[in-house]
Design an enzyme around this catalytic site. Structure first.
Site, short mmCIF file in Angstrom:
data_model
loop_
_atom_site.label_atom_id
_atom_site.label_comp_id
_atom_site.label_asym_id
_atom_site.label_seq_id
_atom_site.Cartn_x
_atom_site.Cartn_y
_atom_site.Cartn_z
N TYR A 169 37.91 25.32 39.98
CA TYR A 169 39.49 25.34 40.00
C TYR A 169 40.17 25.22 41.71
CZ TYR A 169 44.02 27.70 39.60
OH TYR A 169 45.34 28.36 39.52
N SER A 177 28.03 25.02 36.58
CA SER A 177 27.68 25.92 35.90
C SER A 177 28.85 26.82 35.39
CB SER A 177 27.01 27.23 36.62
OG SER A 177 27.44 27.26 37.89
N SER A 224 37.83 37.35 49.09
CA SER A 224 38.81 37.77 47.89
C SER A 224 39.45 39.08 48.30
CB SER A 224 37.99 38.00 46.84
OG SER A 224 38.92 38.85 45.83
N TYR A 267 30.34 41.63 41.59
CA TYR A 267 31.02 40.56 41.94
C TYR A 267 31.79 40.70 43.44
CZ TYR A 267 34.76 37.11 43.08
OH TYR A 267 35.65 36.26 43.85
N LYS A 299 31.00 39.55 47.64
CA LYS A 299 32.01 38.97 48.64
C LYS A 299 31.94 39.69 50.00
CE LYS A 299 33.60 35.60 46.25
NZ LYS A 299 33.07 34.02 46.63
N ASN A 344 45.98 36.24 44.05
CA ASN A 344 45.74 35.82 42.76
C ASN A 344 45.98 34.59 42.60
OD1 ASN A 344 45.46 38.87 42.72
ND2 ASN A 344 45.29 38.57 40.64
N ASN A 385 39.66 36.05 31.40
CA ASN A 385 39.65 37.32 32.03
C ASN A 385 40.97 37.40 32.67
OD1 ASN A 385 36.61 37.73 31.38
ND2 ASN A 385 36.37 36.41 32.98
N GLY A 418 38.32 49.57 36.06
CA GLY A 418 38.31 48.88 37.49
C GLY A 418 39.73 48.50 37.96
P1 NAD Z 1 35.25 28.28 39.99
O1 NAD Z 1 34.14 28.89 39.15
O2 NAD Z 1 36.22 27.45 39.28
O3 NAD Z 1 34.51 27.40 40.84
C1 NAD Z 1 33.34 27.74 41.56
C2 NAD Z 1 32.47 26.53 41.42
O4 NAD Z 1 31.14 26.95 41.90
C3 NAD Z 1 32.13 26.13 39.90
O5 NAD Z 1 32.39 24.71 39.84
C4 NAD Z 1 30.49 26.27 39.80
O6 NAD Z 1 30.17 25.21 38.73
C5 NAD Z 1 30.08 26.40 41.17
N1 NAD Z 1 28.72 27.10 41.41
C6 NAD Z 1 28.61 28.28 41.21
N2 NAD Z 1 27.39 28.59 41.69
C7 NAD Z 1 26.82 27.51 41.96
C8 NAD Z 1 25.67 27.28 42.79
N3 NAD Z 1 24.80 28.13 42.70
N4 NAD Z 1 25.47 25.94 43.12
C9 NAD Z 1 26.58 25.07 42.97
N5 NAD Z 1 27.56 25.10 42.29
C10 NAD Z 1 27.92 26.50 42.03
O7 NAD Z 1 36.12 29.20 40.64
P2 NAD Z 1 37.41 29.18 41.68
O8 NAD Z 1 38.25 30.13 40.77
O9 NAD Z 1 37.61 27.77 41.87
O10 NAD Z 1 36.64 30.03 42.83
C11 NAD Z 1 36.25 29.57 43.98
C12 NAD Z 1 35.84 30.67 44.86
O11 NAD Z 1 36.72 31.27 45.31
C13 NAD Z 1 34.75 31.32 44.25
O12 NAD Z 1 33.93 31.73 45.23
C14 NAD Z 1 35.40 32.64 43.80
O13 NAD Z 1 34.66 33.79 43.73
C15 NAD Z 1 36.48 32.67 45.04
N6 NAD Z 1 37.77 33.38 44.73
C16 NAD Z 1 38.36 33.13 43.57
C17 NAD Z 1 39.52 33.80 43.07
C18 NAD Z 1 40.27 33.43 41.57
O14 NAD Z 1 41.13 34.32 41.20
N7 NAD Z 1 40.03 32.40 41.19
C19 NAD Z 1 40.07 34.72 43.84
C20 NAD Z 1 39.28 35.01 45.05
C21 NAD Z 1 38.24 34.56 45.43
C1 WQD Z 2 46.27 40.73 36.97
C2 WQD Z 2 46.81 41.69 36.37
C3 WQD Z 2 45.58 42.89 35.01
C4 WQD Z 2 44.72 39.73 31.92
C5 WQD Z 2 40.85 39.32 39.44
C6 WQD Z 2 39.54 39.87 40.19
C7 WQD Z 2 39.86 39.53 41.76
C8 WQD Z 2 40.10 38.02 42.00
C9 WQD Z 2 41.41 37.67 41.10
C10 WQD Z 2 38.30 36.74 42.42
C11 WQD Z 2 46.29 43.07 36.23
C12 WQD Z 2 46.80 42.38 34.17
C13 WQD Z 2 45.11 40.53 32.99
C14 WQD Z 2 45.00 40.43 30.68
C15 WQD Z 2 46.51 41.94 31.74
N1 WQD Z 2 39.12 37.16 41.49
N2 WQD Z 2 45.90 41.67 32.97
N3 WQD Z 2 46.30 41.15 30.66
O1 WQD Z 2 42.40 41.66 38.27
O2 WQD Z 2 44.04 41.27 39.99
O3 WQD Z 2 41.85 40.11 40.11
O4 WQD Z 2 41.14 37.96 39.73
O5 WQD Z 2 37.94 37.34 43.51
O6 WQD Z 2 38.62 39.95 42.44
O7 WQD Z 2 39.40 41.24 39.95
O8 WQD Z 2 43.41 39.66 38.28
O9 WQD Z 2 44.42 37.96 36.40
O10 WQD Z 2 42.47 39.46 35.76
O11 WQD Z 2 44.74 40.46 36.39
O12 WQD Z 2 47.28 42.80 31.39
O13 WQD Z 2 44.86 39.65 29.67
O14 WQD Z 2 47.03 41.46 34.82
O15 WQD Z 2 45.41 44.24 34.27
O16 WQD Z 2 47.04 44.04 36.32
P1 WQD Z 2 42.92 40.79 39.17
P2 WQD Z 2 44.00 39.18 36.60
#
Ligand code: NAD
Ligand code: WQD
Length: 338
Positions: A11, A34, A124, A149, A153, A179, A198, A294
């Site tokens: 993404y 994956s 994150s 998770y 980080k 977010n 999620n 959580g």
């Molecule tokens: P995403 O799952 O869409 O992208 C992650 C990509 O990594 C996927 O395409 C997956 O196939 C690939 N991947 C996972 N393990 C791998 C491996 N061992 N080797 C090669 N490829 C691998 O997730 P995203 O939302 O684009 O997030 C990107 C990064 O940002 C992640 O590290 C995530 O933890 C972090 N992040 C995301 C969010 C969010 O809310 N989306 C928030 C904070 C941090």
């Molecule tokens: C946002 C708000 C929920 C779904 C998560 C990870 C964080 C980061 C971003 C990677 C909260 C509420 C949600 C639903 C709801 N990812 N909610 N109904 O929890 O802030 O963060 O994603 O690093 O580490 O924890 O994001 O989008 O899940 O939730 O009411 O079906 O929406 O309770 O208040 P969150 P979220």
């Protein structure tokens, strides 16, 4: 500069390719698919009008990673690859520690062996745990993460900081994303979760498109203005642009640097539902459910450091985020599958 994006089919990675291209960088993508599919890279390639070198490999595969560094002249790595589902990480801790930690160890070793010492890491807001201060600044102490998770980080931030301390030639930028929601304005790429979403926004868009009957709102008894959880939603294109600014910091030899990437505004779950309905003219039925384990009440940042030091700030507001999320979902009701 040529930039290696691990997890670049995902993404945030797919959107970042576009911003890097706009800024004149070229990219190489490695992803094991994956949690993504190659179609996202094809679509980005159409958007930028250029082929994108894509290697389907696991970042934990040391031979594959070494070969990438030997085949391309990589100037910096943006390390997106990782597993990211909070709930799944509680059920499968070993898989999360194994994937996220080993991928980073293998990557950083391959970088060192090939003389590439510039890395941007996808961290994150989760590392702040239940934040000690709101709005959250980078000097806010890290908190207790309630899930594996988040712990990966937090641990990887420490690992990368130690690597930089041991060899000051490294430039390490830790980006703490808040977010991310929204999608590229073309409606061709966006968030494509596997199974039941999620996160809030993909759940909302799947309700709006008729794939799910209603949104469950997790708790309305938090200490927030309307009782529902408050978060700092940021448009994924703004977030993507933050990586280009972080690369400029690397070019200026920043050493170790940490930035919050958020807007600085907090919106509740019901604020997001209302904004989505208003801007898109669609209904999002919801009902109040118990709190999700959580979850915290409020999480939003002070993004002033990124503005002062990187010249970066978010441009898009909540309405544009809702508009673009819907534009992606309604044009791709089943995501990349059709
Ligand atoms: P995403 O799952 O869409 O992208 C992650 C990509 O990594 C996927 O395409 C997956 O196939 C690939 N991947 C996972 N393990 C791998 C491996 N061992 N080797 C090669 N490829 C691998 O997730 P995203 O939302 O684009 O997030 C990107 C990064 O940002 C992640 O590290 C995530 O933890 C972090 N992040 C995301 C969010 C969010 O809310 N989306 C928030 C904070 C941090
Ligand atoms: C946002 C708000 C929920 C779904 C998560 C990870 C964080 C980061 C971003 C990677 C909260 C509420 C949600 C639903 C709801 N990812 N909610 N109904 O929890 O802030 O963060 O994603 O690093 O580490 O924890 O994001 O989008 O899940 O939730 O009411 O079906 O929406 O309770 O208040 P969150 P979220």
């Amino acid at each position: 500069m040529q930039i290696l994006l691990t997890g670049g089919a995902g993404y945030i990675g797919s959107h970042t390719i576009i911003e890097l291209d706009k800024a004149g960088h070229s990219v190489v993508v490695v992803d094991n698919l994956s949690n993504s599919c190659e179609e996202s890279v094809h679509r980005v390639s159409e958007i930028i009008g250029k082929p994108i070198p894509f290697i389907k490999a696991d970042v934990r595969d040391a031979v594959a990673m070494d070969s990438i560094f030997k085949s391309y002249k990589i100037g910096a790595v943006i390390h997106f690859a990782g597993l990211k589902a909070v709930g799944e990480s509680v059920a499968k801790p070993l898989e999360y520690y194994e994937n996220n930690l080993n991928a980073t160890f293998v990557l950083v070793s391959a970088m060192r062996n090939n003389g590439v010492k510039n890395i941007i890491f996808s961290s994150s807001a989760t590392v702040y745990g239940n934040p000690a201060v709101i709005p959250i600044t980078e000097s806010c102490p890290k908190g207790e993460c309630t899930n594996p998770y988040g712990k990966t980080k937090s641990m990887l931030e420490e690992v990368l900081s130690d690597v930089q301390k041991a060899d000051p030639e490294w430039n390490v930028v830790l980006l703490r994303y808040f977010n991310p929601i929204g999608a590229h304005q073309s409606g061709r790429i966006g968030e494509n979760p596997n199974g039941i979403p999620n996160n809030l926004m993909p759940y909302i868009t799947q309700v709006a498109v008729g794939r799910r009957p209603e949104l469950g709102v997790f708790g309305n008894d938090y200490d927030t203005p309307d009782g529902t959880g408050v978060r700092d939603y940021i448009h994924v294109c703004d977030l993507a642009a933050g990586h280009v600014s972080a690369l400029q910091a690397i070019e200026r030899k920043c050493g170790l640097a940490i930035y919050n990437l958020g807007t600085g505004h907090g919106y509740s779950v019901l604020d997001v539902v209302k904004a989505f309905e208003k801007v898109n003219g669609v209904k999002v039925p919801y009902s109040i459910k118990p709190r999700r384990a959580g979850d915290i009440a409020t999480c939003y940042c002070n993004p002033a450091k990124a503005k002062a030091e990187l010249g970066w700030e978010a441009k898009f507001g909540i309405e544009e985020m809702c508009r673009d999320s819907w534009n992606w979902q309604k044009n791709n009701p089943k995501g990349y599958e059709g």
